[in-house]
Design a protein around this motif. Structure first.
Motif, PDB file in Angstrom:
ATOM      1  N   ILE A 112       0.837  -1.201   0.000  1.00 33.28           N
ATOM      2  CA  ILE A 112       0.000   0.000   0.000  1.00 33.28           C
ATOM      3  C   ILE A 112       0.870   1.249   0.000  1.00 33.28           C
ATOM      4  O   ILE A 112       1.740   1.411   0.850  1.00 33.28           O
ATOM      5  N   THR A 113       0.618   2.122  -0.966  1.00 34.66           N
ATOM      6  CA  THR A 113       1.231   3.443  -1.011  1.00 34.66           C
ATOM      7  C   THR A 113       0.133   4.472  -0.790  1.00 34.66           C
ATOM      8  O   THR A 113      -0.952   4.362  -1.366  1.00 34.66           O
ATOM      9  N   VAL A 114       0.407   5.466   0.042  1.00 36.26           N
ATOM     10  CA  VAL A 114      -0.537   6.556   0.274  1.00 36.26           C
ATOM     11  C   VAL A 114       0.132   7.859  -0.139  1.00 36.26           C
ATOM     12  O   VAL A 114       1.238   8.167   0.311  1.00 36.26           O
ATOM     13  N   LEU A 115      -0.535   8.596  -1.031  1.00 38.14           N
ATOM     14  CA  LEU A 115      -0.017   9.876  -1.509  1.00 38.14           C
ATOM     15  C   LEU A 115      -1.040  10.966  -1.234  1.00 38.14           C
ATOM     16  O   LEU A 115      -2.217  10.823  -1.557  1.00 38.14           O
ATOM     17  N   GLY A 116      -0.579  12.037  -0.626  1.00 36.75           N
ATOM     18  CA  GLY A 116      -1.402  13.218  -0.445  1.00 36.75           C
ATOM     19  C   GLY A 116      -0.791  14.372  -1.197  1.00 36.75           C
ATOM     20  O   GLY A 116       0.431  14.585  -1.145  1.00 36.75           O
ATOM     21  N   PHE A 117      -1.629  15.112  -1.917  1.00 37.45           N
ATOM     22  CA  PHE A 117      -1.167  16.281  -2.665  1.00 37.45           C
ATOM     23  C   PHE A 117      -1.765  17.544  -2.058  1.00 37.45           C
ATOM     24  O   PHE A 117      -2.977  17.630  -1.846  1.00 37.45           O
ATOM     25  N   SER A 118      -0.932  18.542  -1.769  1.00 33.83           N
ATOM     26  CA  SER A 118      -1.381  19.841  -1.277  1.00 33.83           C
ATOM     27  C   SER A 118      -2.234  19.667  -0.010  1.00 33.83           C
ATOM     28  O   SER A 118      -1.757  19.116   0.978  1.00 33.83           O
ATOM     29  N   GLN A 119      -3.481  20.101  -0.022  1.00 37.94           N
ATOM     30  CA  GLN A 119      -4.329  19.937   1.158  1.00 37.94           C
ATOM     31  C   GLN A 119      -4.474  18.469   1.549  1.00 37.94           C
ATOM     32  O   GLN A 119      -4.684  18.142   2.712  1.00 37.94           O
ATOM     33  N   GLY A 120      -4.343  17.595   0.579  1.00 39.08           N
ATOM     34  CA  GLY A 120      -4.462  16.165   0.848  1.00 39.08           C
ATOM     35  C   GLY A 120      -3.359  15.603   1.719  1.00 39.08           C
ATOM     36  O   GLY A 120      -3.507  14.513   2.287  1.00 39.08           O
ATOM     37  N   THR A 121      -2.223  16.321   1.864  1.00 36.36           N
ATOM     38  CA  THR A 121      -1.148  15.814   2.714  1.00 36.36           C
ATOM     39  C   THR A 121      -1.584  15.791   4.179  1.00 36.36           C
ATOM     40  O   THR A 121      -1.293  14.848   4.908  1.00 36.36           O
ATOM     41  N   ALA A 122      -2.265  16.844   4.616  1.00 37.89           N
ATOM     42  CA  ALA A 122      -2.756  16.873   5.992  1.00 37.89           C
ATOM     43  C   ALA A 122      -3.822  15.800   6.201  1.00 37.89           C
ATOM     44  O   ALA A 122      -3.870  15.146   7.249  1.00 37.89           O
ATOM     45  N   THR A 123      -4.654  15.601   5.188  1.00 33.68           N
ATOM     46  CA  THR A 123      -5.707  14.594   5.289  1.00 33.68           C
ATOM     47  C   THR A 123      -5.125  13.203   5.469  1.00 33.68           C
ATOM     48  O   THR A 123      -5.556  12.444   6.350  1.00 33.68           O
ATOM     49  N   VAL A 124      -4.145  12.827   4.652  1.00 30.59           N
ATOM     50  CA  VAL A 124      -3.592  11.472   4.769  1.00 30.59           C
ATOM     51  C   VAL A 124      -2.813  11.302   6.068  1.00 30.59           C
ATOM     52  O   VAL A 124      -2.798  10.207   6.655  1.00 30.59           O
ATOM     53  N   GLY A 125      -2.173  12.369   6.547  1.00 33.02           N
ATOM     54  CA  GLY A 125      -1.459  12.263   7.806  1.00 33.02           C
ATOM     55  C   GLY A 125      -2.397  11.971   8.962  1.00 33.02           C
ATOM     56  O   GLY A 125      -2.153  11.073   9.785  1.00 33.02           O
ATOM     57  N   ARG A 126      -3.489  12.726   9.026  1.00 35.44           N
ATOM     58  CA  ARG A 126      -4.470  12.503  10.104  1.00 35.44           C
ATOM     59  C   ARG A 126      -5.130  11.127   9.965  1.00 35.44           C
ATOM     60  O   ARG A 126      -5.408  10.454  10.963  1.00 35.44           O
ATOM     61  N   TRP A 127      -5.411  10.744   8.740  1.00 35.27           N
ATOM     62  CA  TRP A 127      -6.034   9.445   8.502  1.00 35.27           C
ATOM     63  C   TRP A 127      -5.133   8.302   8.971  1.00 35.27           C
ATOM     64  O   TRP A 127      -5.564   7.427   9.743  1.00 35.27           O
ATOM     65  N   LEU A 128      -3.879   8.301   8.527  1.00 30.85           N
ATOM     66  CA  LEU A 128      -2.997   7.186   8.834  1.00 30.85           C
ATOM     67  C   LEU A 128      -2.688   7.072  10.317  1.00 30.85           C
ATOM     68  O   LEU A 128      -2.399   5.982  10.816  1.00 30.85           O
ATOM     69  N   ALA A 129      -2.764   8.194  11.032  1.00 29.87           N
ATOM     70  CA  ALA A 129      -2.552   8.140  12.479  1.00 29.87           C
ATOM     71  C   ALA A 129      -3.660   7.358  13.171  1.00 29.87           C
ATOM     72  O   ALA A 129      -3.486   6.922  14.316  1.00 29.87           O
ATOM     73  N   GLN A 130      -4.801   7.149  12.469  1.00 37.00           N
ATOM     74  CA  GLN A 130      -5.923   6.410  13.047  1.00 37.00           C
ATOM     75  C   GLN A 130      -6.350   5.222  12.179  1.00 37.00           C
ATOM     76  O   GLN A 130      -7.393   4.612  12.437  1.00 37.00           O
ATOM     77  N   ALA A 131      -5.574   4.905  11.159  1.00 37.59           N
ATOM     78  CA  ALA A 131      -5.942   3.825  10.243  1.00 37.59           C
ATOM     79  C   ALA A 131      -5.615   2.462  10.846  1.00 37.59           C
ATOM     80  O   ALA A 131      -4.782   2.338  11.753  1.00 37.59           O
ATOM     81  N   SER A 132      -6.264   1.436  10.313  1.00 33.99           N
ATOM     82  CA  SER A 132      -6.052   0.073  10.806  1.00 33.99           C
ATOM     83  C   SER A 132      -4.924  -0.631  10.067  1.00 33.99           C
ATOM     84  O   SER A 132      -4.626  -1.792  10.358  1.00 33.99           O
ATOM     85  N   PHE A 133      -4.301   0.021   9.105  1.00 27.69           N
ATOM     86  CA  PHE A 133      -3.190  -0.570   8.355  1.00 27.69           C
ATOM     87  C   PHE A 133      -2.008   0.401   8.367  1.00 27.69           C
ATOM     88  O   PHE A 133      -2.150   1.585   8.682  1.00 27.69           O
ATOM     89  N   ARG A 134      -0.864  -0.113   8.005  1.00 24.46           N
ATOM     90  CA  ARG A 134       0.338   0.705   7.907  1.00 24.46           C
ATOM     91  C   ARG A 134       0.832   0.625   6.461  1.00 24.46           C
ATOM     92  O   ARG A 134       1.081  -0.470   5.947  1.00 24.46           O
TER      93      ARG A 134
END
Length: 216
Positions: A112-134
């Motif tokens: 799994i690769t997760v990419l956030g662009f611009s505003q999406g970088t904050a979104t993926v950071g907050r998400w992954l801090a609470q996600a069930s996968f790494r």
């Protein structure tokens, strides 16, 4: 007195490639402010076309609006400053539910690769801090890791996680110097981020995307 009510609503996402037992890699890609997933995902089409074992998933921010006036082009946003915490929670819930659906259709060892662009970088950071996968790789493109995540949660996520920061040398919203400061801050949290640059503005870059994808 302001009150809140949790309701069901329909979220939208775009997908390139077919999920199956043969899927080897999944990319979750989160757009920037004022973009739509249908257009954002086109930047990744060449990856799916070149490899039938990769699937690209582009969720779309739950808030849509006209980019100019009362009609015409529409964009989406992950959050604003108004009722911020509820918007963040709603998006984390959406992304967790989407990931659960997607990964249930993949082999257990899918990369799994997760990419956030611009505003999406904050979104993926907050998400992954609470996600069930790494994820196997986190890419923060033309944006920053959110500073409002508790240091303990940030360290737990970032330590040992392959992390890449990407910035265009002509980006009108964030400078290379700011990205270097971001790199130093992430190092303080236990991350070992690499910083990549390209000649260009606030946008994705196909050559660098290919480099990141094929290096996996």
């Amino acid at each position: 007195m302001e009150r809140h009510l949790t309701v069901a609503r329909t979220a939208r996402y775009q997908q390139l490639g077919e999920l199956s037992a043969a899927t080897q890699r999944v990319w979750f890609v989160c757009h920037g402010y004022g973009q739509l997933a249908a257009y954002f995902i086109r930047h990744f089409a060449f990856l799916a076309e070149a490899d039938p074992h990769i699937v690209i998933i582009a969720p779309e921010g739950l808030s849509r609006f006209y980019l100019s006036g009362n009609g015409g082009r529409v964009g989406a946003s992950w959050m604003t400053s108004d009722d911020r915490q509820h918007e963040i929670a709603d998006h984390i819930g959406f992304l967790n539910q989407l990931a659960e659906k997607v990964l249930a259709e993949c082999p257990s060892d899918v990369q799994i690769t997760v990419l956030g662009f611009s505003q999406g970088t904050a979104t993926v950071g907050r998400w992954l801090a609470q996600a069930s996968f790494r994820p196997a790789h986190l890419i923060l493109w033309a944006g920053s890791f959110p500073p409002d995540i508790a240091p303990e949660a940030a360290q737990q996520l970032l330590q040992g996680l392959p992390l890449t920061l990407v910035i265009g040398t002509e980006d009108e919203y964030i400078s290379v110097a700011q990205s270097e400061q971001q790199q130093a801050r992430l190092q303080q949290l236990g991350a070992t981020p690499r910083l990549l640059t390209f000649t260009g503005p606030h946008t994705l870059n196909r050559e660098l995307l290919a480099q990141l994808a094929y290096a996996e």
